[in-house]
Scaffold this active site. Sequence first.
Site, PDB file in Angstrom:
ATOM      1  N   ARG A 117      -5.739  -8.134 -10.502  1.00 44.85           N
ATOM      2  CA  ARG A 117      -6.366  -9.396 -10.893  1.00 44.85           C
ATOM      3  C   ARG A 117      -7.819  -9.130 -11.266  1.00 44.85           C
ATOM      4  O   ARG A 117      -8.313  -8.010 -11.122  1.00 44.85           O
ATOM      5  CB  ARG A 117      -6.318 -10.395  -9.742  1.00 44.85           C
ATOM      6  CG  ARG A 117      -6.925  -9.837  -8.451  1.00 44.85           C
ATOM      7  CD  ARG A 117      -7.025 -10.867  -7.349  1.00 44.85           C
ATOM      8  NE  ARG A 117      -7.332 -10.279  -6.056  1.00 44.85           N
ATOM      9  CZ  ARG A 117      -8.509  -9.855  -5.653  1.00 44.85           C
ATOM     10  NH1 ARG A 117      -9.543  -9.903  -6.477  1.00 44.85           N
ATOM     11  NH2 ARG A 117      -8.693  -9.352  -4.441  1.00 44.85           N
ATOM     12  N   HIS A 162     -15.183  -5.765   6.629  1.00 44.50           N
ATOM     13  CA  HIS A 162     -14.372  -5.361   5.476  1.00 44.50           C
ATOM     14  C   HIS A 162     -14.463  -6.358   4.317  1.00 44.50           C
ATOM     15  O   HIS A 162     -13.658  -6.298   3.385  1.00 44.50           O
ATOM     16  CB  HIS A 162     -12.905  -5.154   5.876  1.00 44.50           C
ATOM     17  CG  HIS A 162     -12.716  -4.171   6.989  1.00 44.50           C
ATOM     18  ND1 HIS A 162     -12.894  -2.814   6.825  1.00 44.50           N
ATOM     19  CD2 HIS A 162     -12.387  -4.348   8.299  1.00 44.50           C
ATOM     20  CE1 HIS A 162     -12.669  -2.195   7.972  1.00 44.50           C
ATOM     21  NE2 HIS A 162     -12.364  -3.096   8.877  1.00 44.50           N
ATOM     22  N   LYS A 175       0.818  -1.213   0.000  1.00 48.97           N
ATOM     23  CA  LYS A 175       0.000   0.000   0.000  1.00 48.97           C
ATOM     24  C   LYS A 175       0.853   1.264   0.000  1.00 48.97           C
ATOM     25  O   LYS A 175       0.580   2.219  -0.730  1.00 48.97           O
ATOM     26  CB  LYS A 175      -0.936  -0.014   1.208  1.00 48.97           C
ATOM     27  CG  LYS A 175      -2.075  -1.016   1.120  1.00 48.97           C
ATOM     28  CD  LYS A 175      -3.000  -0.883   2.316  1.00 48.97           C
ATOM     29  CE  LYS A 175      -4.242  -1.758   2.160  1.00 48.97           C
ATOM     30  NZ  LYS A 175      -3.950  -3.172   2.144  1.00 48.97           N
TER      31      LYS A 175
END
Length: 663
Positions: A292, A235, A116
């Site tokens: 992906r 999440h 990230k």
Amino acid sequence: MFNKILIANRGEIACRVIRSAKKLGIATVAVYSDADAQAQHVKQADEAVYIGESPAAQSYLQVERIIQAALDTGAQAIHPGYGFLSENDQFAEACKKNNIVFIGPPVEAILAMGLKATSKALMEKAGVPLTPGYHGSNQDAEFLKQQADAIGYPVLIKASAGGGGKGMRLVERSDDFLAALASCKSEAKASFANDDVLIERYVVQPRHIEVQVFGDTHGNYVHLFERDCSVQRRHQKVLEEAPAPKMAEPKLEAMRQAAIDAARAVNYVGAGTVEFIVEQDGTAYFMEMNTRLQVEHPVTEMITGQDLVEWQLRVAYGEPLPKQQHELSINGHALEARVYAEEPEKGFLPAIGQIHYLSYPTQNAHVRVDSGIVEGDEITTYYDPMIAKLIVWGENREAALTQMHHALSQFHVDGLGNNIAFLDRLVRCESFANAHLDTGLIQREEAFLLGPQPQVSPELVVSAALTELLSRFASNKTANNPVWQAASLWRVNINARYAVKFAINGIENIVHFTAQNAGYVAEYEGQSYVVNGQLLDAHHVKIELAGRKTDYAFSLSDSGLTVYHNGQSHHFAHIQPSFNSQDNAADAGNLKAPMPGVITQVLVQPNSQVKKDDVLLTLEAMKIEYSIRAPQDGVVAAAYFQAGDQVKAGDELVEFVALEDVA
């Protein structure tokens, strides 16, 4: 085009890739573990290669075995699906070294977007908007706290290598930061072998919107619009839709262009998804890029009319993108619901076991089901408990909502818990129906979604009892069959009478029937009902009650009768014999595993004293960790397992003695 590809995945995504490959005349090779020897993706592929034992770490994550399977079968390319090795740069590199095409982005793009912090630095350089925060390499605790204090609370601490909600902590006060940081780093180290974190301002009531992008080897880039994935639990996405509702077009266009800029910044090739965290006013910040195909890609296919797997195959073969941006447009609205084997009423515990009955909605231009599961299959602890993805299309959002409700009412599962009824309530809840979307929607609507459901109506009870009675007659089951709990009460000069017993939520019910003319008079809770019925087939019945004819779907098992109606399922349990009360008393001091799984932590020692709700140990199943807590103050006399041990549902975990019983 490729002659043969290998699919390094399982379940519904493997079946999905096979479908597009067959359309293009490409032969397919499946790989499988012990648990998947009879799976649908193995049966649908042209060839299948065994790669190891049931746990993914011993099969689907074995890079060398998968590469060897491709070499042995002559596969020219490997499609990784999603999950498993789909974003593994070492796997992509291994494909490259063995002259096998990896149907995905270049290794450099996977590496660039894999962390990230690294990806955010790249995006900042490319001009893609970022959430205010710190994304640098300085990991000193006091320095990070200073950054958080400067950003302003609340803030999110996020593992740089994280995903799936792991390695994430919300901090609302400066005083809580250091403890939350230590906890986050510990989890990140255990989950990703990397404890680097970044700090971001917490967006209140955020929406989660992602843009589907594609790039080719000729320098072309397009977006295929966006998906709203705001409806989440822990999440994890639950419902997805496309396009994003109630968003200003200029805000959407800015997001779409930012996504293309992100893909171009890393020379992206193939299918990718750029995810944004979005304020309620539409201001969007880059969150991450998934390198992906996404689980929710079918909603994009439904509104664009494009086959994204076919696009992946063509781009990987070196062809240019099938369409340019001006040739792509949005048609209608699509929704996707993830149907899982889980029990919402029990905290969404995964449901393990065999599916005794499975009936999918009728598929057509408006309804699609992507699945690798059929009736009789078993949901195990080894893999994600998804049964299927249900995707619907409508001319507008309202029409799509109607389609989803209707399709869910036709989706029937028996034999283990599932979330179909929960999904139907979610689609019908006020917030979702009116597109008041944010990641806290499920929590906000919890009273409606998970609260006590209305009691079963007397009319439905009578209809269920008659369904069971008619099924008994149809199968020539007689009074000697204890499963039915229905005894003939024939008497001379008296109309035939029957009694049907079952339990609803543990409470015994009884309906008496008296044959009369061409039907019955039913007596239930002091009321009489004139009722008649006809079995249409083994799982459908038409009931006429109080002048109204209603079609019901149903399934029968040893445990009882399940009636499916209007998106909800109602279980009428057969009366089970009572167990020895002395045996129950003997079990009272033992805490048992609620499901199969792996013990991750044992937090108590034998003969240690604990308080009510203290965590005794933790259990991981289906990628989710559950805490086993003390039911009251007491002493743990013995712990029967250690971290890493596999347990079955019902296994005794500890011997617990209530404080009042301690000598």
